[in-house]
Design a protein around this motif. Structure first.
Motif, PDB file in Angstrom:
ATOM      1  N   GLU A  59      46.460  39.687  49.748  1.00 17.78           N
ATOM      2  CA  GLU A  59      47.653  38.848  49.598  1.00 17.78           C
ATOM      3  C   GLU A  59      48.425  39.219  48.334  1.00 17.78           C
ATOM      4  O   GLU A  59      49.666  39.232  48.329  1.00 17.78           O
ATOM      5  N   PHE A  60      47.704  39.547  47.276  1.00 13.85           N
ATOM      6  CA  PHE A  60      48.367  39.958  46.046  1.00 13.85           C
ATOM      7  C   PHE A  60      49.200  41.223  46.274  1.00 13.85           C
ATOM      8  O   PHE A  60      50.364  41.303  45.852  1.00 13.85           O
ATOM      9  N   GLU A  61      48.628  42.207  46.965  1.00 13.03           N
ATOM     10  CA  GLU A  61      49.353  43.452  47.219  1.00 13.03           C
ATOM     11  C   GLU A  61      50.542  43.201  48.141  1.00 13.03           C
ATOM     12  O   GLU A  61      51.605  43.817  47.965  1.00 13.03           O
ATOM     13  N   ARG A  62      50.360  42.310  49.109  1.00 11.58           N
ATOM     14  CA  ARG A  62      51.468  41.960  50.006  1.00 11.58           C
ATOM     15  C   ARG A  62      52.612  41.338  49.217  1.00 11.58           C
ATOM     16  O   ARG A  62      53.783  41.691  49.388  1.00 11.58           O
ATOM     17  N   GLN A  63      52.278  40.400  48.341  1.00 10.82           N
ATOM     18  CA  GLN A  63      53.295  39.731  47.536  1.00 10.82           C
ATOM     19  C   GLN A  63      54.002  40.731  46.615  1.00 10.82           C
ATOM     20  O   GLN A  63      55.232  40.675  46.449  1.00 10.82           O
ATOM     21  N   ALA A  68      52.003  35.604  37.401  1.00  7.63           N
ATOM     22  CA  ALA A  68      51.314  34.403  37.901  1.00  7.63           C
ATOM     23  C   ALA A  68      50.322  34.757  39.005  1.00  7.63           C
ATOM     24  O   ALA A  68      49.196  34.227  39.047  1.00  7.63           O
ATOM     25  N   LEU A  69      50.717  35.650  39.895  1.00  2.76           N
ATOM     26  CA  LEU A  69      49.844  36.044  40.999  1.00  2.76           C
ATOM     27  C   LEU A  69      48.644  36.848  40.498  1.00  2.76           C
ATOM     28  O   LEU A  69      47.541  36.733  41.036  1.00  2.76           O
ATOM     29  N   GLU A  70      48.848  37.674  39.463  1.00  2.31           N
ATOM     30  CA  GLU A  70      47.721  38.416  38.872  1.00  2.31           C
ATOM     31  C   GLU A  70      46.671  37.455  38.347  1.00  2.31           C
ATOM     32  O   GLU A  70      45.463  37.661  38.536  1.00  2.31           O
ATOM     33  N   SER A  71      47.139  36.396  37.701  1.00  2.00           N
ATOM     34  CA  SER A  71      46.205  35.399  37.168  1.00  2.00           C
ATOM     35  C   SER A  71      45.527  34.628  38.295  1.00  2.00           C
ATOM     36  O   SER A  71      44.331  34.310  38.216  1.00  2.00           O
ATOM     37  N   ALA A  72      46.292  34.331  39.362  1.00  4.42           N
ATOM     38  CA  ALA A  72      45.701  33.633  40.518  1.00  4.42           C
ATOM     39  C   ALA A  72      44.644  34.499  41.191  1.00  4.42           C
ATOM     40  O   ALA A  72      43.602  33.997  41.646  1.00  4.42           O
ATOM     41  N   LEU A  73      44.895  35.800  41.233  1.00  6.37           N
ATOM     42  CA  LEU A  73      43.910  36.732  41.792  1.00  6.37           C
ATOM     43  C   LEU A  73      42.654  36.735  40.931  1.00  6.37           C
ATOM     44  O   LEU A  73      41.524  36.660  41.452  1.00  6.37           O
ATOM     45  N   ALA A  74      42.832  36.794  39.608  1.00  4.62           N
ATOM     46  CA  ALA A  74      41.679  36.804  38.694  1.00  4.62           C
ATOM     47  C   ALA A  74      40.868  35.519  38.804  1.00  4.62           C
ATOM     48  O   ALA A  74      39.645  35.528  38.611  1.00  4.62           O
ATOM     49  N   ALA A  75      41.550  34.404  39.131  1.00  3.19           N
ATOM     50  CA  ALA A  75      40.857  33.116  39.263  1.00  3.19           C
ATOM     51  C   ALA A  75      40.253  32.912  40.645  1.00  3.19           C
ATOM     52  O   ALA A  75      39.650  31.870  40.915  1.00  3.19           O
ATOM     53  N   GLY A  76      40.435  33.894  41.528  1.00  2.00           N
ATOM     54  CA  GLY A  76      39.856  33.806  42.872  1.00  2.00           C
ATOM     55  C   GLY A  76      40.632  32.910  43.824  1.00  2.00           C
ATOM     56  O   GLY A  76      40.111  32.511  44.869  1.00  2.00           O
TER      57      GLY A  76
END
Length: 370
Positions: free
Chosen positions: A151-155, A137-145
């Protein structure tokens, strides 16, 4: 070359990657999520998440959809969601059924061309660790900006440690864990009151996961209130840093911290954010080692097994979890008193204030006679 030790096959039910993805979308302030699968998939959690303000709908795949595909159904539901709810952010989450038949969530999004961000989560429940659903889910949120790379790496780092916490001393630590309701709350409350009446020095530690802190914090509040009444020295620690985490977690940390302050509880040490429970225990451990290793007892709420035993193993430990399968691992770690707040999670959804706990209520009632 050393042979990698085989992980145990866990036979008791474990959390689902699909559900983990749903809660992550909730933390990202997603307005509507479409579950692309059968109507009953994740029914309980979908219903609970609606209490938290996120609408969950389904494409209701049936036997015909399993054979011929559900692309048209997903397009239809996505269009209806946009017209009916006017969302600012949409999530689409796969299920075992839609992923097995090879559904492409992105094709439906391209057909509809929504003018709002869509987080596409191609996930199923077949992953060994439910944290995989969060990462997807976070990978997709990152791709969507929607979130930053940092924050992605932290999570990702936190999720890796959360998985290890469960494998070391949690629900993934044994092949089978018997559910257990823990110790009787009134007996444990009596012992805790006895220590405070004797003026023993105590640590009062909140290390809770996300919204569960709305109830776990009530226990820490009760301990603080009674310690002040009895003049018993108490040090309060909490993972309530409101400057880190996804939007909802920051809000919840701020709400809880403000309410504790308004009700007279000072937090002496902030150990991390509400999503940092896997590592906040390490922060608490370091603080204890530097200042409080000679204290007499500790009350630990939320995820007690994330707190290393290094500096608390000589203390009398009072631990409160919401997982019946967590009782035995905590006892084996050396936690003398372990209690379970049953049905805690459903009662902490859709709220912005502290909710009274069974153990907190028991402590307050028994303290009236002190």
């Amino acid at each position: 070359m050393p042979v990698k030790e085989k992980e145990p096959m866990i036979m008791h039910p474990r959390p689902s990657s699909i559900v983990a993805a749903l809660y992550t979308l909730r933390d990202l302030d997603t307005d509507v999520v479409i579950l692309h699968g059968p109507p009953g998939c994740c029914f309980k959690h979908a219903r609970l998440l609606e209490e938290d303000g996120m609408r969950v709908v389904t494409t209701s795949l049936d036997e015909s959809g399993f054979v011929f595909g559900g692309h048209d159904s997903l397009v239809e539901v996505l269009e209806k969601v946009i017209r009916r709810f006017n969302p600012k952010r949409i999530g689409i989450v796969g299920t075992c059924a839609s992923m097995i038949i090879g559904e492409e969530l992105h094709e439906a999004v391209m057909d509809v061309q929504p003018d709002v961000p869509v987080i596409e989560v191609e996930v199923h429940a077949g992953y060994r660790d439910n944290t995989k659903g969060v990462i997807i889910a976070l990978e997709s949120a990152l791709a969507a900006g929607i979130i930053s790379e940092a924050e992605f790496e932290r999570q990702k780092s936190l999720l890796k440690e959360a998985t290890m916490v469960e494998k070391r001393h949690g629900a993934a630590s044994k092949e089978y864990l018997e559910p257990n309701r823990g110790d009787l709350k009134f007996k444990v409350a009596g012992r805790l009151l006895e220590l405070m009446k004797q003026g023993k020095r105590g640590l009062n530690i909140l290390n809770a996961k996300k919204e569960t802190a709305f109830m776990f914090a009530d226990i820490n509040l009760a301990v603080n209130q009674i310690a002040e009444k009895l003049g018993s020295p108490i040090i309060n620690m909490a993972n309530l840093n409101e400057d880190v985490g996804l939007p909802k977690n920051r809000r919840n940390a701020r709400e809880i911290k403000e309410e504790l302050k308004n009700r007279g509880m000072d937090i002496h040490h902030i150990t991390g954010g509400l999503d940092e429970y896997p590592v906040a225990g390490n922060s608490a451990n370091q603080i204890i080692g530097e200042k409080y290793s000679d204290y007499d007892f500790a009350v630990i709420t939320g995820v007690p097994h994330a707190l290393p035993m290094d500096n608390i193993n000589n203390m009398e430990l009072f631990s409160i979890t919401n997982g019946p399968r967590q009782v035995i691992p905590l006892k084996e770690m050396g936690h003398r008193h372990v209690m379970v707040e049953i049905d805690l999670h459903p009662r902490t959804l859709g709220i912005n204030h502290i909710v009274e706990s069974e153990f907190g209520a028991t402590l307050r009632e028994m303290a009236k006679d002190v």
